[in-house]
Design a protein around this motif. Structure first.
Motif, mmCIF file in Angstrom:
data_model
loop_
_atom_site.group_PDB
_atom_site.id
_atom_site.type_symbol
_atom_site.label_atom_id
_atom_site.label_comp_id
_atom_site.label_asym_id
_atom_site.label_seq_id
_atom_site.Cartn_x
_atom_site.Cartn_y
_atom_site.Cartn_z
ATOM 1 N N ASN A 115 16.722 -20.948 47.159
ATOM 2 C CA ASN A 115 16.740 -19.794 45.845
ATOM 3 C C ASN A 115 17.451 -19.395 45.342
ATOM 4 O O ASN A 115 17.583 -18.714 46.421
ATOM 5 C CB ASN A 115 14.995 -19.242 45.486
ATOM 6 C CG ASN A 115 14.162 -20.410 45.775
ATOM 7 O OD1 ASN A 115 12.628 -20.025 46.183
ATOM 8 N ND2 ASN A 115 13.361 -20.816 44.220
ATOM 9 N N PRO A 118 17.741 -14.680 41.379
ATOM 10 C CA PRO A 118 17.833 -14.256 39.771
ATOM 11 C C PRO A 118 18.186 -13.548 39.536
ATOM 12 O O PRO A 118 18.468 -12.416 40.223
ATOM 13 C CB PRO A 118 15.544 -14.406 39.392
ATOM 14 C CG PRO A 118 15.013 -14.809 40.941
ATOM 15 C CD PRO A 118 16.409 -14.362 42.029
ATOM 16 N N GLN A 279 8.844 -25.397 43.835
ATOM 17 C CA GLN A 279 9.970 -24.621 43.654
ATOM 18 C C GLN A 279 9.780 -24.129 42.372
ATOM 19 O O GLN A 279 10.141 -23.360 42.060
ATOM 20 C CB GLN A 279 11.038 -25.954 43.534
ATOM 21 C CG GLN A 279 11.482 -26.200 44.800
ATOM 22 C CD GLN A 279 12.628 -24.603 45.741
ATOM 23 O OE1 GLN A 279 12.692 -23.781 44.636
ATOM 24 N NE2 GLN A 279 12.878 -24.871 47.233
ATOM 25 N N TYR A 280 9.344 -25.265 41.732
ATOM 26 C CA TYR A 280 8.543 -24.297 40.094
ATOM 27 C C TYR A 280 8.305 -23.055 40.266
ATOM 28 O O TYR A 280 8.082 -22.174 39.406
ATOM 29 C CB TYR A 280 7.917 -25.690 39.410
ATOM 30 C CG TYR A 280 7.306 -24.683 37.668
ATOM 31 C CD1 TYR A 280 8.386 -25.044 36.933
ATOM 32 C CD2 TYR A 280 6.364 -24.574 37.892
ATOM 33 C CE1 TYR A 280 8.223 -24.453 35.755
ATOM 34 C CE2 TYR A 280 5.849 -23.886 36.393
ATOM 35 C CZ TYR A 280 6.611 -24.090 35.178
ATOM 36 O OH TYR A 280 6.346 -23.796 34.572
ATOM 37 N N ARG A 282 7.751 -20.773 42.307
ATOM 38 C CA ARG A 282 8.314 -20.550 43.173
ATOM 39 C C ARG A 282 9.607 -19.279 42.161
ATOM 40 O O ARG A 282 9.457 -18.579 42.520
ATOM 41 C CB ARG A 282 9.407 -20.776 44.767
ATOM 42 C CG ARG A 282 8.495 -21.070 45.347
ATOM 43 C CD ARG A 282 9.095 -21.934 46.332
ATOM 44 N NE ARG A 282 8.665 -21.599 47.679
ATOM 45 C CZ ARG A 282 8.255 -22.074 48.905
ATOM 46 N NH1 ARG A 282 9.537 -20.729 49.395
ATOM 47 N NH2 ARG A 282 8.095 -21.891 49.737
ATOM 48 N N LYS A 283 10.347 -19.698 41.525
ATOM 49 C CA LYS A 283 11.068 -19.727 40.607
ATOM 50 C C LYS A 283 10.501 -18.854 39.557
ATOM 51 O O LYS A 283 10.798 -18.181 39.379
ATOM 52 C CB LYS A 283 11.726 -21.185 39.957
ATOM 53 C CG LYS A 283 13.068 -20.879 38.574
ATOM 54 C CD LYS A 283 13.614 -21.847 37.845
ATOM 55 C CE LYS A 283 14.594 -21.429 36.902
ATOM 56 N NZ LYS A 283 14.919 -22.407 36.172
ATOM 57 N N ASN A 284 9.715 -19.764 39.277
ATOM 58 C CA ASN A 284 8.481 -18.228 38.528
ATOM 59 C C ASN A 284 7.793 -16.919 38.827
ATOM 60 O O ASN A 284 8.277 -16.184 38.545
ATOM 61 C CB ASN A 284 7.028 -19.126 37.613
ATOM 62 C CG ASN A 284 6.210 -17.868 37.046
ATOM 63 O OD1 ASN A 284 5.344 -17.744 37.237
ATOM 64 N ND2 ASN A 284 6.020 -18.233 35.467
ATOM 65 N N TRP A 286 10.036 -15.647 41.181
ATOM 66 C CA TRP A 286 10.899 -14.561 41.584
ATOM 67 C C TRP A 286 10.849 -14.172 39.634
ATOM 68 O O TRP A 286 11.135 -12.874 39.901
ATOM 69 C CB TRP A 286 11.864 -15.311 41.834
ATOM 70 C CG TRP A 286 11.432 -15.664 43.990
ATOM 71 C CD1 TRP A 286 12.317 -16.643 43.764
ATOM 72 C CD2 TRP A 286 12.333 -14.502 44.164
ATOM 73 N NE1 TRP A 286 12.000 -16.522 45.995
ATOM 74 C CE2 TRP A 286 12.201 -15.062 45.677
ATOM 75 C CE3 TRP A 286 12.422 -12.793 44.047
ATOM 76 C CZ2 TRP A 286 12.164 -14.600 46.305
ATOM 77 C CZ3 TRP A 286 11.967 -12.295 45.351
ATOM 78 C CH2 TRP A 286 12.154 -12.695 46.431
ATOM 79 N N GLU A 287 10.871 -14.742 39.150
ATOM 80 C CA GLU A 287 11.267 -14.071 37.672
ATOM 81 C C GLU A 287 9.831 -13.099 37.279
ATOM 82 O O GLU A 287 10.740 -12.071 36.473
ATOM 83 C CB GLU A 287 10.524 -15.450 36.742
ATOM 84 C CG GLU A 287 12.106 -16.614 36.728
ATOM 85 C CD GLU A 287 12.181 -17.754 35.919
ATOM 86 O OE1 GLU A 287 10.588 -17.600 34.936
ATOM 87 O OE2 GLU A 287 12.543 -18.761 35.573
#
Length: 331
Positions: A115, A118, A279-280, A282-284, A286-287
């Motif tokens: 990833n 961020p 992945q969706y 995971r990104k959330n 990290w945000e």
């Protein structure tokens, strides 16, 4: 870095014993969708300790470079997702158990496990969190979505570990009352310093009068200890309470668990496996970490930075001396 020597820490199996060796390594090729990352920071997790001592069930091929976490810069890419120079992070992947991991100058890995870091975070920040902090935030998002009762404390077992310490820190900053457990009262000051309102010894979780249900003491639980302590915990969760289990440093087995509380109080035991997160999500997560990190500072006690050359020593002392997180400066 292709065909060039660089330093790595290998775990080598000799008969039934496991030894650590820092030696040269070479990456000879790179396949479609793979990337090579120059590692700046890694971290030390309980899973790494298990892998390094031949106790992790899915690490079967040695010699192996351990290390499940890392952050650094893409130096070679055969993936459309990443370009040379991208700052990236790897957590909760096969690295360090099924394939060579991050206790190394460089790592080669499929880009699906990578990833971008961020905005608001850097290589050091993300590795202070690592898989442990990521897992804690992932669970806490589930707790928040369940509308947990704030009148009762949340129980965090194994409070001095990585998941435990970040769970305590984040929950306290979000306004929850937190009870933490530990094996020894030597950790009490550390647990209090990161936000624990109350500290219990693990042995106190075994005191009971034998009744199928006990007084409602906790609204939820984040458990990384497992074993028979869960019998105590599940009987003391409030109606609709959830116990999120993420590890089993004590035991991976459940015995003599009474089902009464599950039925009459609607208790749920929920397994958490961060490697399975898409992945969706995971990104959330990290945000959410980036937003939390922007508003809050780390207590100085929550992590200790060590140099790569001291990693062998840290691994040998990990199980008895660990409190909080170990951040590893690789390059």
């Amino acid at each position: 870095m292709l065909n060039k020597k660089f330093k790595s820490l290998f775990v080598v199996k000799k008969n039934k014993s496991f030894k650590y060796e820092i030696k040269d390594h070479v990456i000879n090729d790179i396949r479609l969708n793979e990337v090579i990352i120059r590692i700046k920071f890694s971290s030390l997790n309980y899973k790494d300790f298990l892998v390094c001592n031949g106790k992790y069930w899915d690490a079967r091929r040695y010699p192996l470079i351990p290390g499940i976490d890392c952050a650094g810069t893409i130096v070679y890419s055969k993936s459309k997702k990443f370009s040379v120079g991208d700052k990236v992070v790897i957590i909760a992947s096969p690295a360090g158990s099924k394939i060579n991991g991050s206790f190394s100058d460089f790592i080669k890995i499929d880009s699906k496990w990578v990833n971008k870091i961020p905005r608001g975070l850097n290589e050091k920040n993300v590795m202070i969190y690592g898989t442990a902090g990521f897992t804690a935030m992932h669970i806490i998002q589930k707790i928040l979505s369940s509308k947990v009762n704030k009148k009762l404390p949340i129980l965090v077992t194994g409070g001095s570990g990585g998941v435990g310490s970040f769970s305590i820190l984040i929950l306290k900053k979000l306004g929850f009352n937190v009870t933490a457990t530990t094996r020894t009262l030597k950790n009490k000051h550390f647990l209090k310093s990161i936000g624990a309102d109350n500290v219990l010894l693990n042995k106190e979780l075994k005191k009971e009068n034998g009744l199928a249900m006990q007084r409602k003491m906790f609204s939820a639980c984040i458990d990384s200890v497992g074993g028979q302590n869960l019998d105590f915990i599940l009987k003391r969760l409030t109606d609709g309470g959830n116990c999120y289990t993420v590890g089993f440093s004590q035991s991976n087995e459940l015995v003599n668990i009474n089902l009464t509380a599950f039925i009459l109080r609607g208790i749920k035991l929920i397994g958490i496996h961060t490697e399975s997160i898409n992945q969706y999500n995971r990104k959330n997560v990290w945000e959410k970490i980036s937003l939390f990190n922007k508003k809050n500072r780390f207590p100085k006690t929550i992590y200790k930075e060590i140099k790569f050359d001291l990693l062998k020593k840290a691994l040998m002392k990990f199980n008895t001396k660990k409190c909080g997180r170990f951040l590893i400066k690789i390059n």
